[in-house]
Write a protein that holds these residues in place. Structure first.
Motif, PDB file in Angstrom:
ATOM      1  N   LYS A 127       0.941  -1.367   0.049  1.00 57.69           N
ATOM      2  CA  LYS A 127       0.033  -0.089   0.022  1.00 57.69           C
ATOM      3  C   LYS A 127       0.781   1.288   0.062  1.00 57.69           C
ATOM      4  O   LYS A 127       0.582   2.277  -0.616  1.00 57.69           O
ATOM      5  CB  LYS A 127      -0.777   0.081   1.098  1.00 57.69           C
ATOM      6  CG  LYS A 127      -2.165  -0.880   0.915  1.00 57.69           C
ATOM      7  CD  LYS A 127      -3.190  -0.776   2.138  1.00 57.69           C
ATOM      8  CE  LYS A 127      -2.750  -1.733   3.470  1.00 57.69           C
ATOM      9  NZ  LYS A 127      -3.760  -1.889   4.179  1.00 57.69           N
ATOM     10  N   GLN A 151      -7.817 -11.507  -5.507  1.00 59.92           N
ATOM     11  CA  GLN A 151      -8.668 -10.810  -4.287  1.00 59.92           C
ATOM     12  C   GLN A 151      -7.629 -10.107  -3.358  1.00 59.92           C
ATOM     13  O   GLN A 151      -8.218  -9.067  -3.103  1.00 59.92           O
ATOM     14  CB  GLN A 151      -9.538 -12.128  -3.570  1.00 59.92           C
ATOM     15  CG  GLN A 151     -10.394 -12.720  -4.370  1.00 59.92           C
ATOM     16  CD  GLN A 151     -11.139 -13.811  -3.576  1.00 59.92           C
ATOM     17  OE1 GLN A 151     -11.106 -13.955  -2.362  1.00 59.92           O
ATOM     18  NE2 GLN A 151     -11.777 -14.651  -4.264  1.00 59.92           N
ATOM     19  N   PHE A 152      -6.396 -10.442  -3.149  1.00 62.07           N
ATOM     20  CA  PHE A 152      -5.687  -9.652  -2.549  1.00 62.07           C
ATOM     21  C   PHE A 152      -5.323  -8.448  -3.291  1.00 62.07           C
ATOM     22  O   PHE A 152      -5.320  -7.420  -2.611  1.00 62.07           O
ATOM     23  CB  PHE A 152      -4.230 -10.543  -2.324  1.00 62.07           C
ATOM     24  CG  PHE A 152      -3.120  -9.634  -1.629  1.00 62.07           C
ATOM     25  CD1 PHE A 152      -2.988  -9.342  -0.167  1.00 62.07           C
ATOM     26  CD2 PHE A 152      -2.324  -8.862  -2.423  1.00 62.07           C
ATOM     27  CE1 PHE A 152      -1.831  -8.663   0.276  1.00 62.07           C
ATOM     28  CE2 PHE A 152      -1.256  -8.189  -1.894  1.00 62.07           C
ATOM     29  CZ  PHE A 152      -1.065  -8.022  -0.459  1.00 62.07           C
ATOM     30  N   GLN A 155      -8.259  -6.104  -3.150  1.00 59.88           N
ATOM     31  CA  GLN A 155      -8.351  -5.054  -1.820  1.00 59.88           C
ATOM     32  C   GLN A 155      -7.174  -4.342  -1.800  1.00 59.88           C
ATOM     33  O   GLN A 155      -7.662  -3.248  -1.059  1.00 59.88           O
ATOM     34  CB  GLN A 155      -8.171  -6.370  -0.632  1.00 59.88           C
ATOM     35  CG  GLN A 155      -8.388  -5.635   0.715  1.00 59.88           C
ATOM     36  CD  GLN A 155     -10.103  -5.057   0.633  1.00 59.88           C
ATOM     37  OE1 GLN A 155     -11.133  -5.962   0.383  1.00 59.88           O
ATOM     38  NE2 GLN A 155     -10.085  -3.839   1.122  1.00 59.88           N
ATOM     39  N   LEU A 158      -8.774  -1.306  -3.341  1.00 62.86           N
ATOM     40  CA  LEU A 158      -9.822  -0.733  -2.639  1.00 62.86           C
ATOM     41  C   LEU A 158      -9.234   0.277  -1.562  1.00 62.86           C
ATOM     42  O   LEU A 158      -9.660   1.179  -1.377  1.00 62.86           O
ATOM     43  CB  LEU A 158     -10.709  -1.691  -2.131  1.00 62.86           C
ATOM     44  CG  LEU A 158     -11.564  -2.385  -3.129  1.00 62.86           C
ATOM     45  CD1 LEU A 158     -12.292  -3.599  -2.625  1.00 62.86           C
ATOM     46  CD2 LEU A 158     -12.581  -1.423  -3.509  1.00 62.86           C
ATOM     47  N   ASP A 159      -8.256  -0.552  -0.990  1.00 61.67           N
ATOM     48  CA  ASP A 159      -7.467   0.111   0.197  1.00 61.67           C
ATOM     49  C   ASP A 159      -6.790   1.536  -0.192  1.00 61.67           C
ATOM     50  O   ASP A 159      -6.353   2.517   0.488  1.00 61.67           O
ATOM     51  CB  ASP A 159      -6.640  -0.726   0.717  1.00 61.67           C
ATOM     52  CG  ASP A 159      -7.296  -2.021   1.705  1.00 61.67           C
ATOM     53  OD1 ASP A 159      -8.471  -1.610   1.762  1.00 61.67           O
ATOM     54  OD2 ASP A 159      -6.613  -2.807   1.862  1.00 61.67           O
ATOM     55  N   TRP A 178     -17.802  -8.091  -5.274  1.00 59.08           N
ATOM     56  CA  TRP A 178     -16.597  -7.288  -5.481  1.00 59.08           C
ATOM     57  C   TRP A 178     -16.878  -6.123  -6.388  1.00 59.08           C
ATOM     58  O   TRP A 178     -16.505  -5.038  -6.144  1.00 59.08           O
ATOM     59  CB  TRP A 178     -15.483  -8.080  -6.227  1.00 59.08           C
ATOM     60  CG  TRP A 178     -14.493  -9.014  -5.386  1.00 59.08           C
ATOM     61  CD1 TRP A 178     -14.933 -10.199  -5.069  1.00 59.08           C
ATOM     62  CD2 TRP A 178     -13.690  -8.562  -4.316  1.00 59.08           C
ATOM     63  NE1 TRP A 178     -13.817 -10.920  -4.245  1.00 59.08           N
ATOM     64  CE2 TRP A 178     -13.194  -9.781  -3.833  1.00 59.08           C
ATOM     65  CE3 TRP A 178     -13.229  -7.312  -4.176  1.00 59.08           C
ATOM     66  CZ2 TRP A 178     -12.175  -9.679  -2.647  1.00 59.08           C
ATOM     67  CZ3 TRP A 178     -12.166  -7.414  -3.093  1.00 59.08           C
ATOM     68  CH2 TRP A 178     -11.549  -8.344  -2.502  1.00 59.08           C
ATOM     69  N   LYS A 181     -18.251  -3.590  -3.978  1.00 58.97           N
ATOM     70  CA  LYS A 181     -17.309  -2.873  -3.051  1.00 58.97           C
ATOM     71  C   LYS A 181     -16.565  -1.856  -3.980  1.00 58.97           C
ATOM     72  O   LYS A 181     -16.375  -0.730  -3.423  1.00 58.97           O
ATOM     73  CB  LYS A 181     -16.190  -4.084  -2.751  1.00 58.97           C
ATOM     74  CG  LYS A 181     -16.597  -4.857  -1.591  1.00 58.97           C
ATOM     75  CD  LYS A 181     -15.377  -5.861  -1.281  1.00 58.97           C
ATOM     76  CE  LYS A 181     -15.944  -6.734  -0.471  1.00 58.97           C
ATOM     77  NZ  LYS A 181     -14.926  -7.911  -0.135  1.00 58.97           N
ATOM     78  N   LYS A 185     -16.833   2.439  -3.165  1.00 59.72           N
ATOM     79  CA  LYS A 185     -15.762   3.438  -2.924  1.00 59.72           C
ATOM     80  C   LYS A 185     -15.517   4.339  -4.340  1.00 59.72           C
ATOM     81  O   LYS A 185     -14.466   5.153  -4.020  1.00 59.72           O
ATOM     82  CB  LYS A 185     -14.188   2.531  -2.842  1.00 59.72           C
ATOM     83  CG  LYS A 185     -14.261   1.543  -1.596  1.00 59.72           C
ATOM     84  CD  LYS A 185     -13.649   2.448  -0.531  1.00 59.72           C
ATOM     85  CE  LYS A 185     -13.408   1.657   0.972  1.00 59.72           C
ATOM     86  NZ  LYS A 185     -12.093   1.488   0.861  1.00 59.72           N
TER      87      LYS A 185
END
Length: 366
Positions: A127, A151-152, A155, A158-159, A178, A181, A185
């Motif tokens: 990140k 999927q990792f 995410q 998304l983060d 997903w 999600k 966002k």
């Protein structure tokens, strides 16, 4: 002058190597017409407006190198631009978690790094690396069957507020949970499973649609693919092919007014032939009936460079994701996904998808 589109990459393999070397080919040969993309400019963005600012991989021989060095590391095969002629960059390749990203057949070739970091530690580092690089779009070129690691990375997007282009058949954009999600966002996502420019499935679905539209009844069909790069070696592991076969099969089935029974259609990778290298061979057959119940059949053999076949499509996906970012559009980008991907959240015929994509670019639709 438009701003640069800053892009991060997951999986510094043959596909990305062909993409970045292709861009450099056109830079070194400015008189050449740029082929393999929708338009030379999309909302003002051309191929040279893309800047690759960070990469992630699991190969111990790629991590820590700059992107221009890593693309030539084994087992990559693309050498359209000699290594010494590839412009240097400061963009580095960092460590990615392995999770389910390395199959049994390719482990000895990729030689994944033996990490002493937990996935949670890597997530925090990643990140930070995404933020510091300025990447606004992340493109996933992970191997087929990498569901958990896809999927990792979804995410991570998304983060960090990063748009996601998912080139493999691990379902994110086409997954309702997903997709929601990303919509919540306000982050664009395009996917899943990239179509080739003139690839096996785009040819198969186009011919299937033609037979359908001309009033014939297709009774059975198959598509068999073989190749010689690590993509095909990875797909020798049948457990990794579940979503790939779903993606390719549904892409063809979606073009038929009447679905074929499962035992009357086969669409999928079939074997690894080492000497083929990046050459992909497709063998396709359609059997059906015409007027007065008279049978017909057709067979097609297609030979393509597997990496050149996807690069231009990803160039368009990157630019369409940037357009969505510029306009504040989040969630699944339906026109781009339908036109560029095998398993989008909403299937369309290819002419419909292209028209929808053109409307999106012009600002007439989301």
């Amino acid at each position: 002058m438009v701003e640069k589109i800053k892009v991060g990459l997951v999986g510094i393999g043959n596909c990305f190597s062909g993409l970045i070397q292709g861009i450099e080919y056109y830079r070194q040969n400015p008189s050449q017409q740029v082929i393999g993309i929708i338009h030379e400019k999309l909302a003002g963005y051309g191929i040279h407006d893309i800047e690759f600012v960070v990469g992630f991989d699991v190969g111990e021989n790629k991590i820590g190198k700059t992107i221009n060095e890593a693309i030539y590391e084994y087992p990559n095969m693309v050498t359209w631009i000699p290594k010494e002629n590839m412009p240097k960059t400061n963009a580095k390749v960092f460590e990615s978690p392995i999770l389910d990203g390395v199959g049994l057949w390719v482990e000895n070739r990729i030689k994944p790094i033996k990490s002493n970091k937990t996935d949670e530690q890597l997530a925090e580092e990643i990140k930070k690396q995404i933020k510091e690089s300025g990447a606004e779009i992340l493109v996933s070129y992970l191997p087929v069957g990498s569901d958990k690691v896809t999927q990792f990375w979804a995410q991570m997007c998304l983060d960090t507020g990063t748009a996601f282009v998912n080139c493999i058949p691990s379902f994110i954009c086409s997954d309702e949970t997903w997709g929601k999600k990303f919509a919540e966002k306000g982050i664009p996502v395009i996917g899943d499973d990239i179509k080739g420019q003139v690839g096996a499935t785009i040819v198969h679905r186009t011919l299937a649609r033609l037979c359908n539209d001309r009033g014939t009844k297709i009774e059975k069909t198959y598509q068999i693919n073989v190749g010689g790069n690590t993509d095909f070696l990875n797909m020798k592991e049948q457990d990794r092919l579940v979503s790939k076969k779903i993606s390719k099969t549904e892409s063809v089935q979606s073009q038929l007014d009447e679905r074929l029974d499962d035992d009357q259609i086969y669409v999928g990778p079939s074997d690894f032939i080492p000497f083929l290298g990046n050459t992909k061979l497709m063998f396709m057959r359609i059997e059906g009936r015409q007027w007065a119940n008279i049978p017909y059949n057709m067979e097609v053999r297609l030979e393509v460079d597997d990496k050149a076949n996807s690069a231009g499509i990803v160039i368009d996906a990157i630019r369409l994701a940037k357009i969505a970012l510029d306009r504040g559009i989040g969630g699944p980008i339906y026109p781009a996904s339908a036109y560029l991907m095998k398993h989008p959240p909403k299937q369309m015929t290819d002419p419909q998808a292209k028209a929808s994509c053109e409307e999106f670019v012009s600002g007439k639709s989301n």
